[in-house]
Design a protein around this motif. Structure first.
Motif, PDB file in Angstrom:
ATOM      1  N   ALA A  93       0.827  -1.200   0.000  1.00 21.38           N
ATOM      2  CA  ALA A  93       0.000   0.000   0.000  1.00 21.38           C
ATOM      3  C   ALA A  93       0.861   1.250   0.000  1.00 21.38           C
ATOM      4  O   ALA A  93       0.615   2.195  -0.766  1.00 21.38           O
ATOM      5  CB  ALA A  93      -0.908  -0.003   1.222  1.00 21.38           C
ATOM      6  N   MET A  94       1.874   1.244   0.838  1.00 19.69           N
ATOM      7  CA  MET A  94       2.726   2.438   0.914  1.00 19.69           C
ATOM      8  C   MET A  94       3.458   2.641  -0.404  1.00 19.69           C
ATOM      9  O   MET A  94       3.571   3.767  -0.904  1.00 19.69           O
ATOM     10  CB  MET A  94       3.716   2.286   2.072  1.00 19.69           C
ATOM     11  CG  MET A  94       4.507   3.525   2.353  1.00 19.69           C
ATOM     12  SD  MET A  94       3.496   4.954   2.762  1.00 19.69           S
ATOM     13  CE  MET A  94       3.321   4.722   4.502  1.00 19.69           C
ATOM     14  N   LYS A  95       3.934   1.541  -0.992  1.00 16.17           N
ATOM     15  CA  LYS A  95       4.661   1.664  -2.255  1.00 16.17           C
ATOM     16  C   LYS A  95       3.749   2.261  -3.317  1.00 16.17           C
ATOM     17  O   LYS A  95       4.133   3.172  -4.048  1.00 16.17           O
ATOM     18  CB  LYS A  95       5.130   0.270  -2.684  1.00 16.17           C
ATOM     19  CG  LYS A  95       6.163   0.275  -3.773  1.00 16.17           C
ATOM     20  CD  LYS A  95       6.767  -1.119  -3.912  1.00 16.17           C
ATOM     21  CE  LYS A  95       7.833  -1.089  -4.995  1.00 16.17           C
ATOM     22  NZ  LYS A  95       8.501  -2.371  -5.143  1.00 16.17           N
ATOM     23  N   LEU A  96       2.542   1.732  -3.384  1.00 13.07           N
ATOM     24  CA  LEU A  96       1.593   2.230  -4.365  1.00 13.07           C
ATOM     25  C   LEU A  96       1.317   3.701  -4.157  1.00 13.07           C
ATOM     26  O   LEU A  96       1.366   4.507  -5.093  1.00 13.07           O
ATOM     27  CB  LEU A  96       0.296   1.426  -4.242  1.00 13.07           C
ATOM     28  CG  LEU A  96      -0.857   1.908  -5.076  1.00 13.07           C
ATOM     29  CD1 LEU A  96      -0.544   1.733  -6.521  1.00 13.07           C
ATOM     30  CD2 LEU A  96      -2.104   1.135  -4.737  1.00 13.07           C
ATOM     31  N   ALA A  97       1.058   4.075  -2.892  1.00  8.61           N
ATOM     32  CA  ALA A  97       0.713   5.467  -2.611  1.00  8.61           C
ATOM     33  C   ALA A  97       1.877   6.381  -2.973  1.00  8.61           C
ATOM     34  O   ALA A  97       1.698   7.427  -3.608  1.00  8.61           O
ATOM     35  CB  ALA A  97       0.351   5.629  -1.143  1.00  8.61           C
ATOM     36  N   LEU A  98       3.076   5.985  -2.577  1.00 10.78           N
ATOM     37  CA  LEU A  98       4.217   6.860  -2.833  1.00 10.78           C
ATOM     38  C   LEU A  98       4.527   6.969  -4.322  1.00 10.78           C
ATOM     39  O   LEU A  98       4.786   8.054  -4.835  1.00 10.78           O
ATOM     40  CB  LEU A  98       5.448   6.368  -2.063  1.00 10.78           C
ATOM     41  CG  LEU A  98       5.372   6.633  -0.563  1.00 10.78           C
ATOM     42  CD1 LEU A  98       6.610   6.106   0.130  1.00 10.78           C
ATOM     43  CD2 LEU A  98       5.209   8.106  -0.290  1.00 10.78           C
ATOM     44  N   TYR A  99       4.495   5.839  -5.026  1.00 13.66           N
ATOM     45  CA  TYR A  99       4.751   5.895  -6.458  1.00 13.66           C
ATOM     46  C   TYR A  99       3.730   6.792  -7.136  1.00 13.66           C
ATOM     47  O   TYR A  99       4.074   7.624  -7.988  1.00 13.66           O
ATOM     48  CB  TYR A  99       4.661   4.486  -7.067  1.00 13.66           C
ATOM     49  CG  TYR A  99       5.972   3.751  -7.165  1.00 13.66           C
ATOM     50  CD1 TYR A  99       6.609   3.275  -6.052  1.00 13.66           C
ATOM     51  CD2 TYR A  99       6.553   3.515  -8.405  1.00 13.66           C
ATOM     52  CE1 TYR A  99       7.790   2.578  -6.144  1.00 13.66           C
ATOM     53  CE2 TYR A  99       7.745   2.820  -8.513  1.00 13.66           C
ATOM     54  CZ  TYR A  99       8.359   2.345  -7.386  1.00 13.66           C
ATOM     55  OH  TYR A  99       9.534   1.652  -7.482  1.00 13.66           O
ATOM     56  N   SER A 100       2.458   6.609  -6.771  1.00 15.25           N
ATOM     57  CA  SER A 100       1.427   7.436  -7.405  1.00 15.25           C
ATOM     58  C   SER A 100       1.661   8.901  -7.094  1.00 15.25           C
ATOM     59  O   SER A 100       1.535   9.762  -7.964  1.00 15.25           O
ATOM     60  CB  SER A 100       0.034   7.066  -6.891  1.00 15.25           C
ATOM     61  OG  SER A 100      -0.164   5.709  -6.954  1.00 15.25           O
ATOM     62  N   PHE A 101       2.011   9.167  -5.836  1.00 13.86           N
ATOM     63  CA  PHE A 101       2.171  10.558  -5.436  1.00 13.86           C
ATOM     64  C   PHE A 101       3.370  11.179  -6.135  1.00 13.86           C
ATOM     65  O   PHE A 101       3.331  12.334  -6.564  1.00 13.86           O
ATOM     66  CB  PHE A 101       2.328  10.617  -3.912  1.00 13.86           C
ATOM     67  CG  PHE A 101       1.918  11.929  -3.319  1.00 13.86           C
ATOM     68  CD1 PHE A 101       2.740  12.600  -2.439  1.00 13.86           C
ATOM     69  CD2 PHE A 101       0.696  12.493  -3.627  1.00 13.86           C
ATOM     70  CE1 PHE A 101       2.353  13.808  -1.881  1.00 13.86           C
ATOM     71  CE2 PHE A 101       0.302  13.692  -3.079  1.00 13.86           C
ATOM     72  CZ  PHE A 101       1.137  14.358  -2.198  1.00 13.86           C
ATOM     73  N   ILE A 155       3.869   6.405 -14.852  1.00 17.01           N
ATOM     74  CA  ILE A 155       4.186   5.610 -13.666  1.00 17.01           C
ATOM     75  C   ILE A 155       2.933   4.891 -13.202  1.00 17.01           C
ATOM     76  O   ILE A 155       2.951   3.711 -12.877  1.00 17.01           O
ATOM     77  CB  ILE A 155       4.739   6.494 -12.531  1.00 17.01           C
ATOM     78  CG1 ILE A 155       6.122   6.995 -12.900  1.00 17.01           C
ATOM     79  CG2 ILE A 155       4.785   5.733 -11.229  1.00 17.01           C
ATOM     80  CD1 ILE A 155       6.739   7.867 -11.857  1.00 17.01           C
ATOM     81  N   LEU A 156       1.827   5.626 -13.193  1.00 16.89           N
ATOM     82  CA  LEU A 156       0.578   5.008 -12.769  1.00 16.89           C
ATOM     83  C   LEU A 156       0.091   4.011 -13.811  1.00 16.89           C
ATOM     84  O   LEU A 156      -0.657   3.094 -13.512  1.00 16.89           O
ATOM     85  CB  LEU A 156      -0.477   6.080 -12.530  1.00 16.89           C
ATOM     86  CG  LEU A 156      -1.655   5.588 -11.704  1.00 16.89           C
ATOM     87  CD1 LEU A 156      -1.169   5.111 -10.365  1.00 16.89           C
ATOM     88  CD2 LEU A 156      -2.664   6.680 -11.527  1.00 16.89           C
TER      89      LEU A 156
END
Lengths: 497, 514, 497
Positions: free
Chosen positions: A157-165, A215-216
Motif C-alpha cells: 500500500a505504501m509503495k503504491l501510494a508513494l509511487y502514485s504521489f 508511472i501510474l
C-alpha cells in the motif's frame, strides 16, 4: 448526465460510510445501488452522446478566477468509452466484493471515493480539476490495500501510494510550469492545447508529465508497484487498480501530456516506444516464471499496458484508437482475471501458489471458475472474437507504421503471453495428474459454490469483452471521431495527418 | 438458394450446435453424441446443397455475402465459395462426423468433447469461406482453441506438452502472418483477399508495398519479400513444411486418435488452403523469387519425412510422418505453379492435383487414423509396429479395409490417392523437372514403409496375444465402409470432383501474372 | 501630543485594548472569585471570557473599519492588518477552546491571561511598520510564549522545552536587534518603507548584507526554519497542548506576516519588486534556507515515533514551503503566502485538537497510542485524516490548494526563466516524502486494530466541535478557496502600493 456519475459516486461513498458497521447487508445494498446508478448514467450519457460533435462541454463554472481555474467538465468519445468502463468495473467490483464482512461500510466508502475520483478524471476539461480528481484517487487506494489486503499489504500500500504521489508530483511540476510559461492565466485544457509551447520547453516538460502519468500506467521500469500492489490488494481493489486506475495514467498521458506538448512527443517518440515494448516483453517473460497466481496476472497487466503506451506513441490515429480500445478491453479482462483469481479461487482455497492449487482439483470443485478463467485467458491472449484482439491489432498496425522492428518485438510479447496464460490455466485448472486419491487439502471438495453475485459479475464482464470483440464498432464509433476534434489539432499536425 | 445466406448459416450451425451440446448433462452421453451427429448430418446436407447449386463453369466466387463491419480498418464480413472452398467444406463435413463416430471409447465428459468438435467444425467452415483477413484470422485462431482442449483433456501421457507445443508453434506462425497482413493493410488499405489478389494480378501490389515501406531503406522488392516470408511462416508451421514440422509427431501421437483424424484430415489442410488461397494469389512474385529454396524445402519435406516414417515403431507416428509426406506433394505442386517457365496447362494440372490431393488425403488419412483407433480399442492402447502380427487371420474384414486405405495412401492407381499425386507430378515435371526427380524417392520409400506396416500388423504368424482379436463391428463398419466406397469412387471417377475444381483452378491460372 | 490625538489613538487601538482588558478580567475573575471551584469550571469560564473578548475585538474591527497611520508607521491600520488580526484572534479562541479540557495546571487565570497577552503582542506585530515596534511586540509575544511553554510544572519536558526555546529565542532576539540597529545606522530611520528608499539610495553595502543576515536569523528562528529550528521539536513536545498549538498557529501567522512585510517593503525598492530584487541578495539566501528547511524537516520527520515531534518537524518543512512565497515578489505571491499560512494554522490547531484528546485519554502521543482510533473515536479519526492529508498536500483540501497557489505564484513571476523551478521541484518531491510519514500515523488510526480491551474514547464535546469545525473549514477552503483569496487580494490591493 455523465457528470452525475461523479456526484453519485461521492454521495454513495458518504452514504456507505454512514451505514452502520454491524449491518453489512445495508451497506451492500447502498453500494450496489450506487454502482448501478453510475453505470446507468454512463450508459444514458453514452447513448445521448453524438460523436460527430467532438468534444461536448457538460458544465463550466468559474471556480477560482485568481488562477483561471474553472469547474469544467466535458466529454468526448474517449471519455465516454472510459466512463463506461468505470461503470462496468464498479458494478462488477461490488458484485465480487459481496463477501466482505470486515468493516464493510468503510470498504465501500473508500471504493466509491476512488470511483468518483476516476470518473472525475475522465470527464475533466480543466487541468487543475483533472489533477484534483487524480490525486483524490490516491488515498482510498492506500486504505483499501492496507486494511483489507493480503500478503505484505503495508508495504504494497505504501509503495503504491508513494509511487502514485511521486508520479503526480512530476505532473504537478509540469502543469505549473506550463501554466506559468503559457501566460494564459488559465488551466483550460483546450486553451492550453492550442497554445504552442516552445520546443525547448517541451523537450523537458513532455517527458516529465508523460512519465509522471505513465508511472501510474505501469510503464517499465516504474512498474514495480503494480505486481506487489495488485497481489496484496483485495479482489475488488485489484480489479479497480488493474482495470481502471492504470488507465487513469494512460488517459493522463493522452489527454494532458500528448495534447499539450505534441512536439515533445515527437522528440521522445522512439525512446518511449522502446520502453513500452520492453514493458510488453518483460512483463510477459516475468509472468512466465511466477509462482503466485496473482503475480502472474499482475505482471500480465504490466505487459498489456505496454500495448496501450505503445499505441499512444505511434503518432497515428489507428495506434491511438487501438490504445484507447485496449484501455477498455484490458480493463474488462483484468477485472475478469482478478475476479477469478482473487474472489473465486483465493477466497476459497486460501492459497495463491500455483503448485498448491494444482493438487486441489479445482476443475471439479468450481467448473464455473474454470470456464470463466479459460475465457478470460483467451481474451487476455488476444484471441480474435474478444475485445483484446481488435485493440492489439490496431496497436500493431500503428506500431508497424512507426517502428516496424518494435512491432515485431511486440508480436513476440504476444506469443509469450500465450505461453504463460496457457501454462497457468493448465496448471491450476487442468493439471496432468488425475486428482490424487487424497488431495493435498482434504477440504478441497468442500469449497463453497460460486455465488450468484460472482456469476453475475463474471457474466457481465464476459459479455462485454465478447460483444466488443465481435462488434467493435460500438466503441470505435465513439473513439475514432474524437481524434478529429480541435483538442487534437496539435497532435495531428505533428503526426502529419 | 435465392438470397438465403447459406454460408453464414452453415458456419453458425455447428457453433450453435456446440452451445446446445455443452449444455447437455455429463451422463447423457448418447444424447450428446446423437445431437452432435444430427448437427453434422445437417451440415453435410447443407454442403451437398451448396455443391448441387454451384455453377460448375464459373470459376469466380459464388454465394457471396458482404457486410460492413469495421470500416476504419477496412474490415468487412465477406464470405464466398468457389471450387476450392466447396471441396474443403465437403471435407470438413465428412471428416468431423467420422471422427465423432470413431470416438465411441471416450467416456469422460462426452458433451464437452462433442461440443468441442462442433466448435472446431464451425471454425473450419468459417475459415474456408472467409474472404476478408480479419474474420478469416478469427476463425483460424478459433479453430485452435477446441483443438487445444481436445488434446489437453483426453490425450495421452504427454498431452500437456503436446497441446502446449501445438498451440504455441501455431501462434508464433499466426503472429507472423498477422504482422504480414497488417503490413499489406498499411500499404493498400484493405484486408480483403479478392482485392489484394486483384492488386497482385495487376502487379500493383508490389509497388504499393514498396512505396509504403520505402522509408525503411531495405532496397527494391525487399519489403514485399519480407511480408511474404512472414505470411509463409504462418502456413509453413500449419501444413507443415520442413523444418517447421517438429511439433507434429508429438501432437499427432499424443492426441486422442479421433482428434488426430481431425488434425490430419482437415486442420493440416487449413495450411495448404492458406498457401493456395492467400499466398499464391497475393504474393506471386516473391514466391517466384524464392522458388528454388522453397522447392528444396518441399522436397526435403517429402523425402525426409518418409525416411523418418521408416524409422518409427509407433503406428501413429508413422502416420504422422506420412501425413507430412503427402502434404509435401501439395506444397511441391503449389510452388511449382509459381515457377517462371511453363505453360498454363501444366500449372493447371499441378494445382488441380494439389486440391485433389488435399481432399483425397484428408479422407484417406482420417480413415487410417480411424483404423488405428480401432486397433487401439482392441489392444488397450498398444499401437507399436511390433505389438501386432498376423491379424489377418483373425480379422480379415478389418485387414481388407485397412489394406485398401493403406494402398490408397501408397498411391495405387484405382484408389483415390493416386490421381492427386499423378496430377501433381504431371504438372511439376514440365515446370521444375529437377524437383520432381528429387521427390521421386519419396514415393518409393512411402511404398516401403506402408508395405512394412501391412506386413508387420496383418501378415506373418499370428501373435498369440491377439487370438481373441475381434473383427470389425457393425458400428465401426458403418463408419469405414462408406469412406472406403468413396475412396474407390474417387479413384475410378475423379471427374465429379475435378469438375468442380477445374474451373476454379483454371481461373486462378489465368489470374497469375506470369 | 494633545488628548484628542491620544483618544484617537486609543480608539484605533480598541481591539488591542479590548484584548488586554479581557486578559486582566480573566485574571481577576479567576484569582478573586473562583479559587475553590473545580478546575474544569474555572477553565470553561476563562475560555468563555476569552472568547467573548476576542469576539468583541473582531466585532469592533468589522464595525469600525478604519485606515490610519500613527506616528510614522508605528501603528498602522489597513484592511490587510485587520484581516490578519482577525485570523489571529480566531486562532486564539480555538486555542482557548482546546485548553478547556486540559489538566496540566491549576493556575487557570494566569494561563489565559498570558495567552491573551501573547495575542496582543501578535496583534501589535501585525499592525506595525516600524522596526522598534516590531522588536517590542516580538518580545511581548516571545516572553509570553516562553512562560506558556513552561507552564506544566509537573513535567520536566515542559521546563526543558521552555529553556531551549528561551535560550534560542533570546539569542535570536539579540541578533534581530543588532540587525535592526545596523539598519537604523545605515538608513537613519526605523520606518520600514522609508528604510527601503534609503537603502536603495545607498546602493550595495557590506554592512547592509550583515544586517540582512541578522534579520533573517532573527525571523528564521520564529519561523522554525533551518538552521534555526533546533528549539522546535523539544518545545512542541514538552509544552502543554494549547501552548504548542498557539506557537504552531498564531505565532506563525504573525511572524510570517511581519517578516514578509519587512522583506518585501523594506528590502525591495518598490515594495512589490517588479523584478528588481532588491538590495543585498536576500533572495538566494532565503532560497537556501527554504531548501534546507524543506529537506531537513521532511527527512527528520520520517524517523519520528512521537506525533508531537512529527508535527514540529512538519512545521519546519512548512516553513520551507512558505519561504518560497517570500521569494517570488509580487502581490500574487504575498496573497498566496497569507492564504497558505492561514490554512496551515487552522489545520495544525485541528491536529493538535485530536492529539490532545488522545494524549489525555490514551496517555501518550506515540504512534501506537493512535491505534484503532477509527473505531474508538471515529469523528476524531476522520478529522485527523483531513488535517494530515491537508498538510501532505492532497486535494481537495486546503493544504493542497495553498501549496499549489504558492508555487504557481512563484512561477508566474518570471515566465521566461522560471528561476525558482528547482525549489518547487524540491518542494514537491519533499511533499511526496511527507505523505509517507503522515500515512504512518493514519495507518495507526485506521488500519491497525486497537487492543482487545480498548474502549471507545470519551471525547469532550468541545473537542469534537472544534475538530469538526476545523475539518469542515479545511475542506471548504480547499474546495472553495475563492472567498478567502478574494478577501486577501482585495485587502492587499488596498494597500496602495
Amino acid at each position: 448526465m455523465l457528470a452525475w456519475t461523479i456526484y453519485l459516486s461521492f454521495a454513495g461513498a458518504l452514504a456507505c460510510l454512514l451505514t452502520p458497521r454491524e449491518n453489512p447487508r445495508a451497506t451492500r445494498a447502498v453500494a450496489f445501488g450506487t454502482a448501478l446508478a453510475g453505470l446507468m448514467c454512463a450508459l444514458i450519457g453514452a447513448v445521448q452522446f453524438k460523436p460527430e460533435n467532438g468534444l461536448e462541454v457538460i458544465t463550466n463554472v468559474r471556480w477560482i478566477p485568481a488562477l483561471g481555474i474553472d469547474f469544467s467538465l466535458a466529454a468526448d468519445g474517449i471519455s465516454v468509452t472510459l466512463v463506461l468502463l468505470t461503470g462496468i468495473a464498479a458494478v462488477a467490483g461490488v458484485l465480487f466484493s459481496w463477501n466482505v464482512e470486515h468493516r464493510t461500510n468503510e470498504f465501500f466508502a473508500f471504493f466509491f471515493a476512488l470511483i468518483g475520483g476516476v470518473y472525475g478524471v475522465f470527464l475533466s476539461l480543466d487541468l487543475f480539476l483533472l489533477f484534483v480528481f487524480y490525486e483524490i484517487a490516491i488515498v482510498p487506494k492506500y486504505f483499501l490495500i492496507a486494511i483489507w489486503g493480503s500478503t505484505r499489504r503495508d508495504y504494497a500500500a505504501m509503495k503504491l501510494a508513494l509511487y502514485s504521489f511521486i508520479g503526480s508530483g512530476m505532473v504537478l511540476i509540469g502543469m505549473l510550469a506550463a501554466y506559468a510559461v503559457s501566460g494564459l492565466a488559465s488551466f483550460d485544457l483546450q486553451a492550453l492545447a492550442q497554445h504552442s509551447f516552445a520546443p525547448e520547453f517541451q523537450r523537458w516538460a513532455f517527458p516529465l508529465v508523460f512519465v509522471g502519468f505513465a508511472i501510474l500506467a505501469g510503464m517499465w521500469p516504474f512498474h514495480t508497484w503494480a505486481p506487489t500492489g495488485h497481489s496484496a490488494a483485495p479482489t475488488a481493489a485489484s480489479m479497480l487498480l488493474a482495470g481502471v486506475v492504470m488507465k487513469l495514467g494512460a488517459y493522463g498521458c493522452l489527454r494532458v501530456a500528448m495534447t499539450l506538448f505534441p512536439e515533445g512527443l515527437k522528440m521522445w517518440q522512439h525512446e518511449l516506444a522502446a520502453l513500452a515494448v520492453t514493458g510488453i516483453v518483460y512483463g510477459a517473460l516475468v509472468a512466465l516464471v511466477q509462482k503466485d497466481f496473482k503475480f502472474v496476472i499482475g505482471y500480465s497487466s504490466v505487459s498489456h499496458m505496454g500495448f496501450v503506451l505503445l499505441g499512444l506513441v505511434t503518432l497515428n490515429e489507428i495506434g491511438w484508437s487501438g490504445a484507447v480500445l485496449q484501455m477498455f478491453s484490458h480493463g474488462i479482462i483484468a477485472g475478469l482475471l482478478f475476479g477469478v483469481v482473487g474472489r473465486m479461487v483465493y477466497d476459497r482455497a486460501h492459497t495463491r501458489e500455483l503448485d498448491k492449487l494444482e493438487g486441489m482439483g479445482l476443475l471439479k470443485a468450481m467448473p464455473f471458475a474454470a470456464v470463466t478463467f479459460v475465457v478470460a485467458g483467451f481474451a487476455s491472449m488476444g484471441m480474435p472474437g474478444f475485445s483484446g484482439f481488435i485493440a492489439e491489432l490496431q496497436v500493431l498496425i500503428g506500431a508497424w507504421q512507426a517502428f516496424p522492428k518494435l512491432a515485431i518485438l511486440a508480436g513476440v510479447g504476444i506469443v509469450v503471453g500465450v505461453v504463460y496464460t496457457l501454462k497457468t490455466t493448465a496448471k491450476v485448472f487442468f493439471p496432468d495428474q488425475p486428482e490424487a486419491a487424497e488431495p493435498h487439502d482434504p477440504h478441497a471438495h468442500e469449497l463453497e459454490p460460486i455465488s450468484v453475485q460472482e456469476r453475475l459479475g463474471a457474466a457481465l464482464l464476459i459479455l462485454c469483452t465478447v460483444i466488443v470483440g465481435l462488434h467493435p464498432r460500438l466503441l470505435l464509433d465513439f473513439i475514432v471521431p474524437s481524434f478529429k476534434s480541435p483538442l487534437f489539432d496539435g497532435l495531428r499536425k505533428v503526426a502529419g495527418l | 438458394m435465392n438470397g438465403l445466406p447459406l454460408i453464414s448459416i452453415l458456419t453458425f450451425l455447428p457453433l450453435v450446435g456446440a452451445a446446445l451440446v455443452f449444455g447437455v448433462g455429463r451422463e447423457r452421453r448418447q444424447l450428446a453424441r446423437g445431437l452432435t451427429l444430427a448437427v453434422n448430418i445437417l451440415a453435410l446436407a447443407l454442403v451437398a446443397t451448396l455443391w448441387a447449386n454451384t455453377n460448375p463453369a464459373d470459376g469466380a466466387m459464388q454465394f457471396v455475402e458482404r457486410h460492413t463491419w469495421i470500416p476504419t480498418l477496412g474490415i468487412e464480413y465477406h464470405v464466398g465459395l468457389d471450387g476450392l472452398g466447396l471441396v474443403m467444406l465437403m471435407l470438413a463435413a465428412l471428416v468431423i462426423p467420422m471422427a465423432v463416430l470413431a470416438s465411441e471409447k471416450i467416456e469422460e465428459n462426452v458433451p464437452l468433447y462433442c461440443g468441442l468438435f462442433l466448435f472446431l467444425q464451425g471454425g473450419l467452415f468459417g475459415a474456408f469461406t472467409a474472404l476478408n483477413f480479419f474474420h478469416w484470422f478469427l476463425f483460424w485462431e478459433l479453430s485452435l482453441i477446441p483443438a487445444f482442449f481436445l488434446i489437453k483433456l483426453w490425450g495421452g501421457p504427454q498431452r500437456s506438452d503436446a497441446a502446449l507445443q501445438f498451440f504455441v508453434y501455431t501462434m508464433v506462425g499466426s503472429i507472423a502472418l498477422l504482422l504480414a497482413f497488417v503490413g499489406l493493410f498499411l500499404a493498400t488499405g484493405t484486408f480483403d483477399f479478392t482485392k489484394l489478389a486483384e492488386l497482385a494480378r495487376t502487379k500493383a501490389l508490389g509497388p504499393a508495398v514498396e512505396a509504403k515501406f520505402a522509408w525503411l531503406g531495405w532496397g527494391a522488392g525487399k519489403a514485399y519479400l519480407v511480408l511474404f516470408i512472414g505470411a509463409l511462416l504462418g502456413f509453413a508451421v500449419k501444413v507443415p513444411l520442413w523444418p517447421f514440422h517438429t511439433w507434429l509427431p508429438l501432437t499427432y501421437s499424443e492426441a486422442p486418435t479421433p482428434v488426430s483424424m481431425a488434425l490430419t484430415g482437415v486442420m493440416s489442410k487449413l495450411g495448404v488452403y492458406g498457401f493456395v488461397r492467400l499466398l499464391l494469389p497475393i504474393f506471386p512474385e516473391p514466391m517466384q523469387a524464392l522458388l528454388t529454396p522453397l522447392l528444396w524445402l518441399a522436397v526435403a519435406t517429402i523425402v525426409l519425412s518418409t525416411f523418418a516414417a521408416l524409422a518409427q515403431r509407433d503406428l501413429k507416428r508413422i502416420l504422422a510422418y506420412s501425413s507430412i509426406n503427402h502434404l509435401g506433394y501439395c506444397l511441391l505442386g503449389v510452388f511449382a505453379a509459381a515457377s517462371a517457365t511453363g505453360t498454363a496447362l501444366d500449372r493447371t494440372a499441378a494445382l488441380n492435383g494439389v486440391v485433389l490431393q488435399m481432399f483425397n488425403h484428408g479422407i484417406t488419412a482420417s480413415l487410417l487414423f480411424c483404423f488405428v483407433a480401432f486397433l487401439e480399442d482392441r489392444s488397450n492402447g498398444a499401437r507399436g509396429l511390433d505389438d501386432f502380427g498376423g491379424l489377418r487371420k483373425v480379422a480379415p474384414v478389418f485387414c481388407g479395409l485397412m489394406g485398401i486405405a493403406l494402398f490408397s495412401s501408397l498411391g495405387l492407381p484405382g484408389l483415390n490417392g493416386f490421381i492427386g499425386e499423378f496430377l501433381i507430378f504431371k504438372g511439376v515435371f514440365p515446370l521444375v523437372p529437377w524437383a520432381a526427380v528429387l521427390a521421386l524417392p519419396g514415393l518409393l520409400v512411402t511404398a516401403i514403409f506402408i508395405l512394412t506396416v501391412i506386413q508387420k500388423v496383418w501378415c506373418g504368424p499370428l501373435n498369440e496375444k491377439w487370438v481373441g482379436f475381434t473383427d470389425l463391428t457393425y458400428n465401426e463398419g458403418a463408419v469405414v465402409f462408406p469412406a472406403t466406397l468413396l475412396m474407390f469412387v474417387l479413384g475410378v471417377w475423379p471427374q465429379f470432383v475435378i469438375a468442380i475444381i477445374n474451373p476454379t483452378v483454371a481461373h486462378w491460372v489465368r489470374q497469375m501474372p506470369f | 501630543m494633545n488628548t484628542a490625538d491620544y483618544l484617537a489613538l486609543l480608539t484605533a487601538l480598541a481591539p488591542e485594548v479590548i484584548v488586554v482588558l479581557t486578559a486582566l478580567l480573566v485574571l481577576a475573575v479567576d484569582l478573586l472569585g473562583l479559587q475553590d471551584t473545580p478546575r474544569s469550571y474555572r477553565m470553561s469560564i476563562a475560555a468563555g471570557l476569552t472568547t467573548l473578548g476576542c469576539a468583541g475585538a473582531v466585532g469592533w474591527m468589522f464595525m469600525n473599519p478604519t485606515v490610519g497611520n500613527w506616528h510614522g508607521g508605528m501603528f498602522v491600520i489597513d484592511p490587510l492588518n485587520e484581516t490578519v488580526k482577525a485570523v489571529i484572534l480566531l486562532l486564539t479562541v480555538l486555542t482557548a477552546m482546546l485548553s478547556v479540557d486540559c489538566k496540566f495546571t491549576r493556575h487557570v487565570g494566569e494561563y489565559f491571561a498570558l495567552l491573551l497577552l501573547a495575542t496582543v503582542g501578535m496583534m501589535f506585530l501585525a499592525s506595525t511598520e516600524d522596526l522598534l515596534m516590531i522588536f517590542t511586540s516580538l518580545e511581548l509575544v516571545s516572553l509570553s510564549l516562553y512562560v506558556l511553554v513552561a507552564f506544566n510544572k509537573q513535567s520536566r519536558a515542559s521546563a526543558e522545552g521552555a529553556m531551549k526555546y528561551f535560550l534560542f529565542g533570546g539569542m535570536s532576539a539579540a541578533f534581530l536587534l543588532y540587525g535592526f540597529s545596523l539598519l537604523y545606522g545605515l538608513a537613519g530611520t526605523t520606518n520600514v518603507p522609508r528604510l527601503a528608499q534609503k537603502l536603495f539610495a545607498l546602493g550595495p553595502d557590506p554592512l547592509a548584507t550583515v544586517a540582512l543576515v541578522m534579520v533573517v536569523i532573527g525571523f528564521g528562528f520564529k519561523l522554525a526554519a533551518v538552521p534555526f529550528h533546533l528549539w522546535a521539536p523539544d518545545a512542541y513536545q514538552g509544552a502543554p497542548l494549547p501552548s504548542a498549538a498557539l506557537i504552531a498557529s498564531g505565532s506563525k501567522v504573525a511572524s510570517v506576516f511581519v517578516f514578509a512585510k519587512v522583506l518585501l517593503f523594506g528590502f525591495s525598492q518598490h515594495g512589490w519588486g517588479d523584478g528588481d530584487a532588491a538590495m543585498g541578495g536576500w533572495i538566494p539566501l532565503l532560497s537556501i534556507v527554504a531548501a534546507l528547511s524543506m529537506v531537513l524537516g521532511n527527512l527528520a520527520a520520517i524517523r519520528q515515533t512521537s506525533v508531537r515531534r512529527l508535527l514540529a518537524y512538519s512545521a519546519v518543512a512548512h516553513a520551507g514551503y512558505m519561504l518560497v512565497g517570500f521569494l517570488a515578489l509580487g502581490s500574487e505571491a504575498f496573497g498566496s503566502l497569507l492564504f497558505y499560512v492561514t490554512t496551515y494554522a487552522l489545520t495544525t490547531i485541528g491536529a493538535f485538537g485530536v492529539l490532545g484528546v488522545v494524549e489525555s485519554q490514551v496517555g501518550g502521543d506515540q504512534f501506537k497510542d493512535f491505534a484503532g482510533l477509527s473505531r474508538r473515536a471515529p469523528v476524531l479519526a476522520w478529522g485527523l485524516m483531513i488535517f494530515l492529508l491537508s498538510l501532505a498536500g492532497i486535494p481537495p483540501l486546503a493544504g493542497f490548494f495553498g501549496k499549489f497557489y504558492l508555487f504557481a505564484a512563484a512561477l508566474t513571476n518570471d515566465t521566461q526563466n522560471l528561476p525558482f523551478l528547482w525549489l518547487i521541484v524540491l518542494g514537491i518531491a519533499m511533499s511526496c516524502v511527507s505523505l509517507y510519514y503522515y500515512l504512518q500515523v493514519l495507518k495507526q488510526a485506521f488500519v491497525v486494530a486497537a487492543d482487545e480491551d480498548a474502549r471507545p474514547l470519551a471525547v469532550p464535546f468541545l473537542a469534537h466541535a472544534v475538530v469538526v469545525l476545523l475539518a469542515a473549514a479545511v475542506v471548504i477552503l480547499g474546495c472553495f478557496p475563492g472567498w478567502l483569496l478574494d478577501t486577501l487580494h482585495q485587502a492587499i490591493g488596498e494597500l496602495g502600493r
